[in-house]
Design a protein around this motif. Structure first.
Motif, PDB file in Angstrom:
ATOM      1  N   ARG A 261       0.821  -1.219   0.000  1.00 58.75           N
ATOM      2  CA  ARG A 261       0.000   0.000   0.000  1.00 58.75           C
ATOM      3  C   ARG A 261       0.853   1.266   0.000  1.00 58.75           C
ATOM      4  NH1 ARG A 261      -5.470   0.349   2.422  1.00 58.75           N
ATOM      5  NH2 ARG A 261      -5.582   1.407   0.440  1.00 58.75           N
ATOM      6  N   HIS A 262       1.991   1.158  -0.656  1.00 59.33           N
ATOM      7  CA  HIS A 262       2.854   2.317  -0.870  1.00 59.33           C
ATOM      8  C   HIS A 262       3.045   2.472  -2.378  1.00 59.33           C
ATOM      9  CE1 HIS A 262       3.603   1.982   3.395  1.00 59.33           C
ATOM     10  NE2 HIS A 262       4.306   3.104   3.364  1.00 59.33           N
ATOM     11  N   THR A 263       2.571   3.592  -2.899  1.00 68.18           N
ATOM     12  CA  THR A 263       2.634   3.832  -4.342  1.00 68.18           C
ATOM     13  C   THR A 263       3.852   4.677  -4.680  1.00 68.18           C
ATOM     14  OG1 THR A 263       0.227   3.861  -4.376  1.00 68.18           O
ATOM     15  CG2 THR A 263       1.342   4.796  -6.297  1.00 68.18           C
ATOM     16  N   VAL A 264       4.589   4.269  -5.689  1.00 72.41           N
ATOM     17  CA  VAL A 264       5.658   5.145  -6.196  1.00 72.41           C
ATOM     18  C   VAL A 264       5.007   6.077  -7.212  1.00 72.41           C
ATOM     19  CG1 VAL A 264       7.789   5.249  -7.517  1.00 72.41           C
ATOM     20  CG2 VAL A 264       7.513   3.531  -5.726  1.00 72.41           C
ATOM     21  N   GLU A 265       5.109   7.364  -6.950  1.00 76.20           N
ATOM     22  CA  GLU A 265       4.438   8.327  -7.829  1.00 76.20           C
ATOM     23  C   GLU A 265       5.348   8.810  -8.935  1.00 76.20           C
ATOM     24  OE1 GLU A 265       2.550  11.261  -5.272  1.00 76.20           O
ATOM     25  OE2 GLU A 265       0.807   9.904  -5.317  1.00 76.20           O
ATOM     26  N   SER A 266       6.656   8.860  -8.680  1.00 76.92           N
ATOM     27  CA  SER A 266       7.577   9.254  -9.754  1.00 76.92           C
ATOM     28  C   SER A 266       8.985   8.783  -9.429  1.00 76.92           C
ATOM     29  CB  SER A 266       7.566  10.778  -9.956  1.00 76.92           C
ATOM     30  OG  SER A 266       7.966  11.421  -8.771  1.00 76.92           O
ATOM     31  N   ILE A 267       9.794   8.749 -10.487  1.00 70.20           N
ATOM     32  CA  ILE A 267      11.198   8.344 -10.336  1.00 70.20           C
ATOM     33  C   ILE A 267      12.043   9.609 -10.487  1.00 70.20           C
ATOM     34  CG2 ILE A 267      13.057   6.977 -11.388  1.00 70.20           C
ATOM     35  CD1 ILE A 267      10.871   5.007 -12.355  1.00 70.20           C
ATOM     36  N   LYS A 268      12.971   9.793  -9.561  1.00 70.06           N
ATOM     37  CA  LYS A 268      13.819  10.996  -9.585  1.00 70.06           C
ATOM     38  C   LYS A 268      15.089  10.711 -10.383  1.00 70.06           C
ATOM     39  CE  LYS A 268      12.734  14.073  -6.761  1.00 70.06           C
ATOM     40  NZ  LYS A 268      11.932  15.256  -7.124  1.00 70.06           N
ATOM     41  N   VAL A 269      15.428  11.648 -11.260  1.00 71.05           N
ATOM     42  CA  VAL A 269      16.619  11.487 -12.109  1.00 71.05           C
ATOM     43  C   VAL A 269      17.399  12.787 -12.091  1.00 71.05           C
ATOM     44  CG1 VAL A 269      17.418  11.047 -14.476  1.00 71.05           C
ATOM     45  CG2 VAL A 269      15.367   9.890 -13.640  1.00 71.05           C
ATOM     46  N   GLU A 270      18.714  12.689 -11.912  1.00 74.00           N
ATOM     47  CA  GLU A 270      19.567  13.883 -12.014  1.00 74.00           C
ATOM     48  C   GLU A 270      20.748  13.575 -12.893  1.00 74.00           C
ATOM     49  OE1 GLU A 270      20.660  15.456  -8.157  1.00 74.00           O
ATOM     50  OE2 GLU A 270      18.516  15.479  -7.622  1.00 74.00           O
ATOM     51  N   LYS A 271      21.011  14.436 -13.837  1.00 78.96           N
ATOM     52  CA  LYS A 271      22.135  14.278 -14.774  1.00 78.96           C
ATOM     53  C   LYS A 271      22.170  12.871 -15.389  1.00 78.96           C
ATOM     54  CE  LYS A 271      24.924  17.691 -12.436  1.00 78.96           C
ATOM     55  NZ  LYS A 271      25.716  17.822 -11.238  1.00 78.96           N
ATOM     56  N   GLY A 272      21.007  12.399 -15.813  1.00 75.47           N
ATOM     57  CA  GLY A 272      20.936  11.106 -16.513  1.00 75.47           C
ATOM     58  C   GLY A 272      21.068   9.891 -15.612  1.00 75.47           C
ATOM     59  N   LYS A 273      21.070  10.115 -14.283  1.00 79.07           N
ATOM     60  CA  LYS A 273      21.216   8.986 -13.367  1.00 79.07           C
ATOM     61  C   LYS A 273      20.073   9.012 -12.347  1.00 79.07           C
ATOM     62  CE  LYS A 273      24.459   6.863 -10.215  1.00 79.07           C
ATOM     63  NZ  LYS A 273      25.345   7.162  -9.130  1.00 79.07           N
ATOM     64  N   VAL A 274      19.584   7.818 -12.010  1.00 82.84           N
ATOM     65  CA  VAL A 274      18.483   7.753 -11.059  1.00 82.84           C
ATOM     66  C   VAL A 274      18.986   8.126  -9.661  1.00 82.84           C
ATOM     67  CG1 VAL A 274      18.638   5.363 -10.218  1.00 82.84           C
ATOM     68  CG2 VAL A 274      16.414   6.300 -10.751  1.00 82.84           C
ATOM     69  N   THR A 275      18.145   8.851  -8.902  1.00 88.65           N
ATOM     70  CA  THR A 275      18.579   9.214  -7.540  1.00 88.65           C
ATOM     71  C   THR A 275      17.605   8.712  -6.468  1.00 88.65           C
ATOM     72  OG1 THR A 275      17.433  11.325  -7.736  1.00 88.65           O
ATOM     73  CG2 THR A 275      19.813  11.310  -8.260  1.00 88.65           C
ATOM     74  N   GLY A 276      16.386   8.365  -6.867  1.00 90.77           N
ATOM     75  CA  GLY A 276      15.428   7.886  -5.870  1.00 90.77           C
ATOM     76  C   GLY A 276      14.018   7.885  -6.420  1.00 90.77           C
ATOM     77  N   VAL A 277      13.046   7.758  -5.514  1.00 92.91           N
ATOM     78  CA  VAL A 277      11.642   7.725  -5.934  1.00 92.91           C
ATOM     79  C   VAL A 277      10.791   8.555  -4.976  1.00 92.91           C
ATOM     80  CG1 VAL A 277      11.804   5.410  -6.975  1.00 92.91           C
ATOM     81  CG2 VAL A 277      11.135   5.624  -4.580  1.00 92.91           C
ATOM     82  N   VAL A 278       9.659   9.014  -5.479  1.00 96.73           N
ATOM     83  CA  VAL A 278       8.696   9.705  -4.620  1.00 96.73           C
ATOM     84  C   VAL A 278       7.606   8.697  -4.247  1.00 96.73           C
ATOM     85  CG1 VAL A 278       7.015  11.584  -4.482  1.00 96.73           C
ATOM     86  CG2 VAL A 278       9.164  11.907  -5.736  1.00 96.73           C
ATOM     87  N   ILE A 279       7.370   8.555  -2.944  1.00 97.62           N
ATOM     88  CA  ILE A 279       6.468   7.513  -2.439  1.00 97.62           C
ATOM     89  C   ILE A 279       5.255   8.134  -1.754  1.00 97.62           C
ATOM     90  CG2 ILE A 279       6.325   5.543  -0.834  1.00 97.62           C
ATOM     91  CD1 ILE A 279       9.429   5.451  -0.977  1.00 97.62           C
ATOM     92  N   ARG A 280       4.102   7.514  -1.968  1.00 95.91           N
ATOM     93  CA  ARG A 280       2.908   7.913  -1.191  1.00 95.91           C
ATOM     94  C   ARG A 280       2.420   6.719  -0.372  1.00 95.91           C
ATOM     95  NH1 ARG A 280      -1.116  11.727  -1.400  1.00 95.91           N
ATOM     96  NH2 ARG A 280      -0.286  12.574  -3.341  1.00 95.91           N
ATOM     97  N   ASN A 281       2.306   6.952   0.937  1.00 93.29           N
ATOM     98  CA  ASN A 281       1.713   5.942   1.812  1.00 93.29           C
ATOM     99  C   ASN A 281       0.200   6.080   1.683  1.00 93.29           C
ATOM    100  OD1 ASN A 281       0.490   4.628   3.976  1.00 93.29           O
ATOM    101  ND2 ASN A 281       2.187   5.021   5.376  1.00 93.29           N
ATOM    102  N   GLN A 282      -0.445   5.068   1.163  1.00 93.45           N
ATOM    103  CA  GLN A 282      -1.884   5.170   0.894  1.00 93.45           C
ATOM    104  C   GLN A 282      -2.724   5.305   2.155  1.00 93.45           C
ATOM    105  OE1 GLN A 282      -3.353   2.071  -1.654  1.00 93.45           O
ATOM    106  NE2 GLN A 282      -1.480   2.105  -2.840  1.00 93.45           N
ATOM    107  N   LYS A 283      -2.232   4.777   3.267  1.00 91.36           N
ATOM    108  CA  LYS A 283      -3.036   4.836   4.496  1.00 91.36           C
ATOM    109  C   LYS A 283      -2.985   6.221   5.115  1.00 91.36           C
ATOM    110  CE  LYS A 283      -1.724   0.361   5.571  1.00 91.36           C
ATOM    111  NZ  LYS A 283      -0.871  -0.394   6.421  1.00 91.36           N
ATOM    112  N   THR A 284      -1.781   6.838   5.115  1.00 95.98           N
ATOM    113  CA  THR A 284      -1.631   8.124   5.805  1.00 95.98           C
ATOM    114  C   THR A 284      -1.613   9.305   4.834  1.00 95.98           C
ATOM    115  OG1 THR A 284       0.762   7.979   5.598  1.00 95.98           O
ATOM    116  CG2 THR A 284      -0.218   7.025   7.602  1.00 95.98           C
TER     117      THR A 284
END
Ligand SMILES: Cc1cc2nc3c(=O)[nH]c(=O)nc-3n(C[C@H](O)[C@H](O)[C@H](O)COP(=O)(O)OP(=O)(O)OC[C@H]3O[C@@H](n4cnc5c(N)ncnc54)[C@H](O)[C@@H]3O)c2cc1C
Length: 509
Positions: A261-284
């Motif tokens: 129940r955790h949705t990844v809303e987007s993938i973070k990219v900087e200078k052509g390299k992945v750096t992380g993800v934006v997560i939404r906790n569906q419960k909170t």
């Protein structure tokens, strides 16, 4: 294990999706010492290979049969590496009983190669040269795949892995790389054999999403041969969920974490390299960014482009947009009294009703039936699951969705009632899933299922790579080689794990 550390800090891998592809990649990486976090928007892991329960019945959502459990098979290899037990399973024999339009005796796809050869010679006289070609291509392709090639290659390391998998025996397949099954049937003068053509259409559509005319011959060689010994298809004891459950326990045993129940809303990219993800906790409803050294996307390639948003490379996005239309699925789940099931009913059947109608759209059904004591139904009861490929456009942007769903459900039950004893007194539970249902529960774009199709333009060397154009962003699952199925997506997970391992030194930088 020390190689997965930068100094004393372990490399952090975030996996988007706990389908079989994501869970397999996550469990293998955790076992190798990576810090793994898997996020899934659903309530239970397993994606298209998960289950749901109703009135004492356990229904497999999508996948119902498993390849790759035999020694040397991909699930067997991965479970051995993870040092966990394979789920208990029984071989499917016949793997499938196929009923062609207007016929009341089936074509039985037997597990024993000799028995299957006799069956098909009887069913399709004169077709043996075609089957001999299929057997020769399968042998070479299977050995090649068993040496873990990376397809399609995207850098020198990938190319090296591909080259290492090639032997002189592999060259037998090369002249057929641009052949479809239709081309082979024409070459053997079999294209007018409508029974053989319909049988191939039915069987291939299950694995390749497309008809015999369009399916790449090298892909078909595996799809048409994997049901026989020493390979084979299996029915899991309990339910399909046991596959995911064991992978989750391996992941957690090795320090990995799964958040449902955790949705990844987007993938973070900087200078052509992945750096992380934006997560939404569906419960909170809490939203935050989580850093990662690597991100493994266990999503469709269409979803990947959406998650990247403006960071999606232009050429990649265009390629995805130009893909031929993908399939959806309509599935009806029945909980029944066991008196509805004919004596000696095989676990998997395929029916086609109108010879002039399409393969799919409820005109053909792939049916899975539970066995007494297999954990899917209470004593004296059984489950019947029937699925059909459907055109996605029909299910979106319409006002009469509920009516359409009811119409498909009633039509499927009416078809099934020609084989099963389905009456109000034997039907205990009825439920159906449409592309909208799959979109809701698996987050797959528009509810597409089964990958990008195994046409010449999209199979193996011409498909989407696990290595994306963005550094340290990987794609696993049925959009990539070798395609759909729990076995297929496990291969893709294994490839990504090897690719990440090969980058140990570069992640220090
Ligand atoms: C009707 C049907 C019958 C089938 N029959 C068989 C069969 O008999 N045998 C067989 O081997 N295969 C079968 N298949 C195919 C098989 O189920 C799939 O190819 C395979 O399970 C796909 O696995 P996957 O890991 O690629 O992705 P999925 O199963 O699609 O899993 C992806 C996961 O990612 C999650 N997710 C997606 N986006 C996000 C996001 N943004 N944030 C967080 N989580 C996200 C989803 O919730 C899901 O759990 C069938 C499929 C269908 C639909």
């Amino acid at each position: 294990m020390p190689g997965n550390r930068i100094g004393s800090i372990r490399s952090r891998v975030i996996i988007i999706g706990a389908g079989i592809g994501g869970l397999t990649a996550g469990a293998l990486l955790a076992h190798k010492g990576y810090s793994v976090l898997i996020l899934d928007q659903a309530i239970v892991p397993g994606g298209c290979a998960s289950t749901f329960k109703r009135k004492g019945f356990t229904f497999d959502v999508g996948a119902t049969q498993v390849a790759g459990l035999e020694p040397g098979g991909i699930h067997h290899r991965i479970f051995s590496e993870l040092e966990i037990d394979l789920p208990e399973a029984t071989p499917c024999d016949p793997a499938c009983a196929v009923y062609l339009p207007g016929e009341d005796t089936p074509i039985n796809v037997w597990r024993d190669p000799q028995k299957w050869q006799e069956e098909r010679s009887r069913q399709f006289p004169g077709s043996e040269p075609f089957w001999e070609l299929i057997a020769a291509l399968f042998k070479a392709s299977w050995e090649f795949q068993g040496r873990d090639p990376v397809l399609p290659p995207r850098n020198i390391w990938d190319l090296w892995q591909l080259t290492k998998a090639i032997r002189s025996s592999t060259f037998v397949t090369v002249p057929y790389t641009l052949f479809t099954v239709g081309d082979a049937l024409r070459a053997y003068g079999l294209i007018e054999d409508s029974r053989l053509k319909t049988f191939l259409d039915l069987q291939l559509k299950l694995y390749s999403q497309v008809s015999a005319e369009e399916t790449a011959l090298l892909y078909a060689a595996t799809a048409l041969s994997v049901s026989q010994l020493p390979q084979g298809l299996f029915h899991l004891q309990g339910s399909m969920q046991t596959l995911s459950d064991r992978l989750v326990s391996a992941l957690e045993r090795d320090g990995g974490k799964l958040l449902m129940r955790h949705t990844v809303e987007s993938i973070k990219v900087e200078k052509g390299k992945v750096t992380g993800v934006v997560i939404r906790n569906q419960k909170t409803d809490e939203v935050w960014t989580e850093h990662a050294d690597h991100v493994v996307a266990n999503v469709t390639v269409q979803n990947l482009v959406q998650l990247l948003g403006k960071k999606a490379p232009h050429g990649y996005k265009q390629r995805v947009q130009k893909l031929p239309p993908a399939s959806g699925a309509f599935v009806v789940y029945l909980g029944v009294d066991e008196s509805a099931i004919p004596v000696g009913c095989p676990p998997h059947l395929q029916f086609m009703y109108d010879a002039n109608g399409p393969v799919g759209e409820n005109n053909s059904l792939f049916v899975s039936v539970s066995r007494p004591g297999d954990g899917r139904a209470p004593t004296g009861k059984a489950t019947i699951i029937a699925s059909s490929f459907v055109n996605l456009d029909k299910w979106w942007g319409i006002d009469d969705y509920e009516e359409l769903k009811e119409h498909y459900t009633n039509e499927a039950i009416a078809h099934l009632a020609k084989f099963f004893y389905l009456k109000p007194e034997t039907i205990i539970h009825v439920e159906a899933a449409t592309p909208r249902t799959f979109e809701r529960y698996t987050a797959r774009d528009r509810g597409i299922v089964g990958g990008i199709g195994q046409r010449l333009s999209t199979f193996g060397p011409f498909g989407f790579a696990n290595r994306t154009p963005i550094k340290h962003l990987w794609l696993v699952g049925d959009s990539t080689h070798p395609g759909e199925g729990t076995a297929g997506v496990s291969y893709s997970a294994l490839t990504v794990v090897r690719q990440i391992e090969s980058q140990k030194t570069s992640s220090v930088g």
